[in-house]
Scaffold this motif. Structure first.
Motif, PDB file in Angstrom:
ATOM      1  N   LYS A 183     -94.660 100.976  24.279  1.00 35.54           N
ATOM      2  CA  LYS A 183     -94.071  99.963  25.222  1.00 35.54           C
ATOM      3  C   LYS A 183     -93.570  98.596  24.548  1.00 35.54           C
ATOM      4  O   LYS A 183     -92.526  98.145  25.007  1.00 35.54           O
ATOM      5  CB  LYS A 183     -95.283  99.356  26.215  1.00 35.54           C
ATOM      6  N   ASN A 184     -94.115  98.247  23.508  1.00 37.39           N
ATOM      7  CA  ASN A 184     -93.844  97.122  22.942  1.00 37.39           C
ATOM      8  C   ASN A 184     -93.090  97.123  21.458  1.00 37.39           C
ATOM      9  O   ASN A 184     -92.592  96.197  21.192  1.00 37.39           O
ATOM     10  CB  ASN A 184     -95.097  96.147  22.604  1.00 37.39           C
ATOM     11  N   PHE A 185     -92.703  98.347  21.208  1.00 41.06           N
ATOM     12  CA  PHE A 185     -92.013  98.587  19.985  1.00 41.06           C
ATOM     13  C   PHE A 185     -91.069  99.781  20.078  1.00 41.06           C
ATOM     14  O   PHE A 185     -89.952  99.700  20.080  1.00 41.06           O
ATOM     15  CB  PHE A 185     -92.978  98.561  18.812  1.00 41.06           C
ATOM     16  N   PHE A 186     -91.574 100.976  19.860  1.00 42.50           N
ATOM     17  CA  PHE A 186     -90.888 102.197  19.760  1.00 42.50           C
ATOM     18  C   PHE A 186     -90.039 102.506  20.565  1.00 42.50           C
ATOM     19  O   PHE A 186     -88.679 102.865  20.472  1.00 42.50           O
ATOM     20  CB  PHE A 186     -92.007 103.346  19.523  1.00 42.50           C
ATOM     21  N   SER A 187     -90.304 102.522  22.165  1.00 40.84           N
ATOM     22  CA  SER A 187     -89.574 102.827  23.080  1.00 40.84           C
ATOM     23  C   SER A 187     -88.245 101.685  23.108  1.00 40.84           C
ATOM     24  O   SER A 187     -87.204 101.997  23.618  1.00 40.84           O
ATOM     25  CB  SER A 187     -90.305 102.747  24.344  1.00 40.84           C
ATOM     26  N   LEU A 188     -88.553 100.476  22.971  1.00 39.71           N
ATOM     27  CA  LEU A 188     -87.632  99.406  22.982  1.00 39.71           C
ATOM     28  C   LEU A 188     -86.466  99.525  22.143  1.00 39.71           C
ATOM     29  O   LEU A 188     -85.418  99.230  22.288  1.00 39.71           O
ATOM     30  CB  LEU A 188     -88.072  98.111  22.817  1.00 39.71           C
ATOM     31  N   LEU A 189     -86.797 100.300  20.900  1.00 33.65           N
ATOM     32  CA  LEU A 189     -85.960 100.258  19.957  1.00 33.65           C
ATOM     33  C   LEU A 189     -85.443 102.013  19.858  1.00 33.65           C
ATOM     34  O   LEU A 189     -84.568 102.230  18.858  1.00 33.65           O
ATOM     35  CB  LEU A 189     -86.512  99.769  18.520  1.00 33.65           C
ATOM     36  N   LYS A 190     -86.116 102.648  20.771  1.00 35.39           N
ATOM     37  CA  LYS A 190     -85.456 104.129  20.639  1.00 35.39           C
ATOM     38  C   LYS A 190     -85.789 104.755  19.337  1.00 35.39           C
ATOM     39  O   LYS A 190     -84.962 105.367  18.772  1.00 35.39           O
ATOM     40  CB  LYS A 190     -84.237 104.236  21.265  1.00 35.39           C
ATOM     41  N   ILE A 191     -86.918 104.241  18.507  1.00 34.13           N
ATOM     42  CA  ILE A 191     -87.530 104.979  17.555  1.00 34.13           C
ATOM     43  C   ILE A 191     -87.606 106.414  17.791  1.00 34.13           C
ATOM     44  O   ILE A 191     -88.288 106.905  18.652  1.00 34.13           O
ATOM     45  CB  ILE A 191     -88.429 104.349  16.911  1.00 34.13           C
ATOM     46  N   ALA A 192     -86.797 107.261  16.843  1.00 30.91           N
ATOM     47  CA  ALA A 192     -87.049 108.871  16.796  1.00 30.91           C
ATOM     48  C   ALA A 192     -88.440 109.295  16.871  1.00 30.91           C
ATOM     49  O   ALA A 192     -89.134 108.477  15.926  1.00 30.91           O
ATOM     50  CB  ALA A 192     -86.119 109.341  15.679  1.00 30.91           C
ATOM     51  N   PRO A 193     -88.713 110.319  17.638  1.00 29.78           N
ATOM     52  CA  PRO A 193     -90.309 110.609  17.482  1.00 29.78           C
ATOM     53  C   PRO A 193     -90.760 110.982  16.344  1.00 29.78           C
ATOM     54  O   PRO A 193     -92.023 111.075  15.898  1.00 29.78           O
ATOM     55  CB  PRO A 193     -90.030 111.888  18.618  1.00 29.78           C
ATOM     56  N   ALA A 194     -89.718 111.651  15.288  1.00 31.16           N
ATOM     57  CA  ALA A 194     -90.120 112.287  14.112  1.00 31.16           C
ATOM     58  C   ALA A 194     -90.313 111.222  13.066  1.00 31.16           C
ATOM     59  O   ALA A 194     -90.997 111.555  11.874  1.00 31.16           O
ATOM     60  CB  ALA A 194     -88.705 113.149  13.471  1.00 31.16           C
ATOM     61  N   GLN A 195     -90.165 110.068  13.459  1.00 30.74           N
ATOM     62  CA  GLN A 195     -90.392 108.819  12.595  1.00 30.74           C
ATOM     63  C   GLN A 195     -91.719 108.454  12.865  1.00 30.74           C
ATOM     64  O   GLN A 195     -92.258 107.422  12.183  1.00 30.74           O
ATOM     65  CB  GLN A 195     -89.641 107.639  12.744  1.00 30.74           C
ATOM     66  N   VAL A 196     -92.551 108.724  13.804  1.00 33.96           N
ATOM     67  CA  VAL A 196     -93.833 108.192  14.276  1.00 33.96           C
ATOM     68  C   VAL A 196     -94.958 109.081  14.392  1.00 33.96           C
ATOM     69  O   VAL A 196     -94.565 110.410  14.905  1.00 33.96           O
ATOM     70  CB  VAL A 196     -93.432 107.481  15.726  1.00 33.96           C
ATOM     71  N   ARG A 197     -96.134 108.899  14.017  1.00 33.11           N
ATOM     72  CA  ARG A 197     -97.397 109.849  13.897  1.00 33.11           C
ATOM     73  C   ARG A 197     -98.331 108.864  14.617  1.00 33.11           C
ATOM     74  O   ARG A 197     -98.808 107.888  14.003  1.00 33.11           O
ATOM     75  CB  ARG A 197     -97.533 110.289  12.499  1.00 33.11           C
ATOM     76  N   PHE A 198     -98.873 109.537  15.628  1.00 31.35           N
ATOM     77  CA  PHE A 198    -100.278 109.050  16.081  1.00 31.35           C
ATOM     78  C   PHE A 198    -101.455 110.135  16.089  1.00 31.35           C
ATOM     79  O   PHE A 198    -100.969 111.135  16.025  1.00 31.35           O
ATOM     80  CB  PHE A 198    -100.062 108.763  17.490  1.00 31.35           C
ATOM     81  N   PHE A 199    -102.418 109.578  16.053  1.00 30.28           N
ATOM     82  CA  PHE A 199    -103.541 110.733  16.120  1.00 30.28           C
ATOM     83  C   PHE A 199    -103.690 111.279  17.408  1.00 30.28           C
ATOM     84  O   PHE A 199    -103.347 110.711  18.480  1.00 30.28           O
ATOM     85  CB  PHE A 199    -104.955 109.734  16.137  1.00 30.28           C
ATOM     86  N   ASP A 200    -103.769 112.550  17.395  1.00 31.50           N
ATOM     87  CA  ASP A 200    -103.898 113.310  18.540  1.00 31.50           C
ATOM     88  C   ASP A 200    -105.591 113.270  18.930  1.00 31.50           C
ATOM     89  O   ASP A 200    -106.169 113.980  18.371  1.00 31.50           O
ATOM     90  CB  ASP A 200    -103.581 114.772  18.305  1.00 31.50           C
ATOM     91  N   ALA A 201    -105.685 112.300  19.911  1.00 28.23           N
ATOM     92  CA  ALA A 201    -107.161 111.847  20.107  1.00 28.23           C
ATOM     93  C   ALA A 201    -107.497 112.870  21.147  1.00 28.23           C
ATOM     94  O   ALA A 201    -108.649 112.573  21.911  1.00 28.23           O
ATOM     95  CB  ALA A 201    -107.263 110.545  20.370  1.00 28.23           C
ATOM     96  N   LYS A 202    -106.876 114.017  21.772  1.00 24.02           N
ATOM     97  CA  LYS A 202    -107.274 114.514  23.004  1.00 24.02           C
ATOM     98  C   LYS A 202    -107.823 116.127  22.498  1.00 24.02           C
ATOM     99  O   LYS A 202    -108.184 116.716  23.293  1.00 24.02           O
ATOM    100  CB  LYS A 202    -105.980 114.730  23.902  1.00 24.02           C
ATOM    101  N   VAL A 203    -107.481 116.397  21.294  1.00 24.17           N
ATOM    102  CA  VAL A 203    -107.749 117.584  20.721  1.00 24.17           C
ATOM    103  C   VAL A 203    -109.406 117.914  20.575  1.00 24.17           C
ATOM    104  O   VAL A 203    -110.073 116.863  20.412  1.00 24.17           O
ATOM    105  CB  VAL A 203    -107.289 117.887  19.408  1.00 24.17           C
ATOM    106  N   ALA A 204    -109.780 119.060  20.568  1.00 25.20           N
ATOM    107  CA  ALA A 204    -111.269 119.413  20.593  1.00 25.20           C
ATOM    108  C   ALA A 204    -111.792 119.159  19.234  1.00 25.20           C
ATOM    109  O   ALA A 204    -112.787 118.688  18.835  1.00 25.20           O
ATOM    110  CB  ALA A 204    -111.512 120.913  20.960  1.00 25.20           C
ATOM    111  N   ASP A 205    -110.826 119.452  18.164  1.00 27.83           N
ATOM    112  CA  ASP A 205    -111.169 119.370  16.800  1.00 27.83           C
ATOM    113  C   ASP A 205    -110.728 118.136  16.274  1.00 27.83           C
ATOM    114  O   ASP A 205    -109.651 117.855  15.566  1.00 27.83           O
ATOM    115  CB  ASP A 205    -110.663 120.552  15.748  1.00 27.83           C
ATOM    116  N   LEU A 206    -111.316 116.801  16.194  1.00 23.59           N
ATOM    117  CA  LEU A 206    -111.200 115.725  15.888  1.00 23.59           C
ATOM    118  C   LEU A 206    -111.116 115.404  14.333  1.00 23.59           C
ATOM    119  O   LEU A 206    -110.356 114.743  13.975  1.00 23.59           O
ATOM    120  CB  LEU A 206    -112.174 114.644  16.356  1.00 23.59           C
TER     121      LEU A 206
END
Length: 243
Positions: free
Chosen positions: A86-109
């Motif tokens: 909301k505050n950075f990536f979408s505003l500048l249309k940063i490509a998804p390939a440039q960004v990595r977040f934790f997948d915090a919904k997976v069973a194997d954390l």
């Protein structure tokens, strides 16, 4: 450890944004860790402005999110990744390939933590890791008691962290656990950066930067990191020893 004091939050935010600007100018393909929360919001506003004015180009940069509430992702309002989009990536249309977040919904954390560690290693390590500080001295979601040598991990949230987090949600979720980059990542980052503002942070800032280095106050690790840049406004610095 270099401590910079600023008269107000706007000045602090401008200075922090300039540090990121300089990093990208020197190394356009930098890997930068961004935090969520109140402290970096002003910095992001300046960076978005710079990018839209053509003063900075993020097209070659890579980013990782600092942490996440377990059970949430960018589609959950109040999540760390939602805030950053909301505050950075979408505003500048940063490509998804440039960004990595934790997948915090997976069973194997544990696997999610391992994948984040591998991602950072494959990109040559963190050039800059920007963090805030919690009221109990936590960094990211490295709660008191966290070993300074740990990489990405997940653990139970402290009661004060859960209480403070409520302000980010319109409907209160059941927060019990967090997943986060580790304090070892902070120590290995080429430029670790701490941003703190407001008088409510003054006590924990003084404890972290003037008190003993201990895992009871995770942010005290900054005293051991010579390349650290500390950005404080007047309120956050008001209990800090004069230098």
């Amino acid at each position: 450890m270099t401590i910079q004091r600023y008269k107000d939050y706007d000045s602090l935010s401008s200075a922090a944004a300039y540090l990121v600007w300089r990093q990208i100018k020197q190394k356009p393909d930098s890997l930068i860790c961004f935090p969520s929360g109140d402290s970096p919001t002003g910095m992001f506003k300046f960076l978005v402005q710079y990018a839209k004015e053509g003063r900075i180009d993020f097209s070659r940069a890579h980013f990782v999110g600092l942490d996440e509430w377990v059970g949430m992702d960018k589609n959950d309002e109040g999540s760390c990744s939602h805030y950053l989009h909301k505050n950075f990536f979408s505003l500048l249309k940063i490509a998804p390939a440039q960004v990595r977040f934790f997948d915090a919904k997976v069973a194997d954390l544990d696997r999610a933590c391992q994948e984040m560690d591998e991602h950072i290693t494959n990109l040559g390590g963190l050039d800059m890791m920007i963090v805030g500080i919690g009221m109990n001295g936590h960094i990211g979601l490295n709660e008191p008691g966290t070993d300074f040598n740990v990489y990405a991990h997940h653990s139970a949230l402290a009661p004060v962290t859960i209480d403070v987090a409520k302000k980010y949600f319109t409907q209160q979720p059941r927060l019990t656990e967090g997943i986060t980059l580790g304090l070892r990542h902070l120590a290995e980052a080429r430029t670790p950066v701490l941003i703190a503002s407001g008088s409510k942070k003054a006590g924990i800032i003084a404890q972290a930067l003037n008190g003993p280095v201990t895992t009871d106050v995770p942010a005290s690790i900054f005293q051991n990191l010579p390349n650290t840049q500390i950005f404080l406004d007047h309120g956050a610095a008001e209990k800090l020893n004069k230098e």
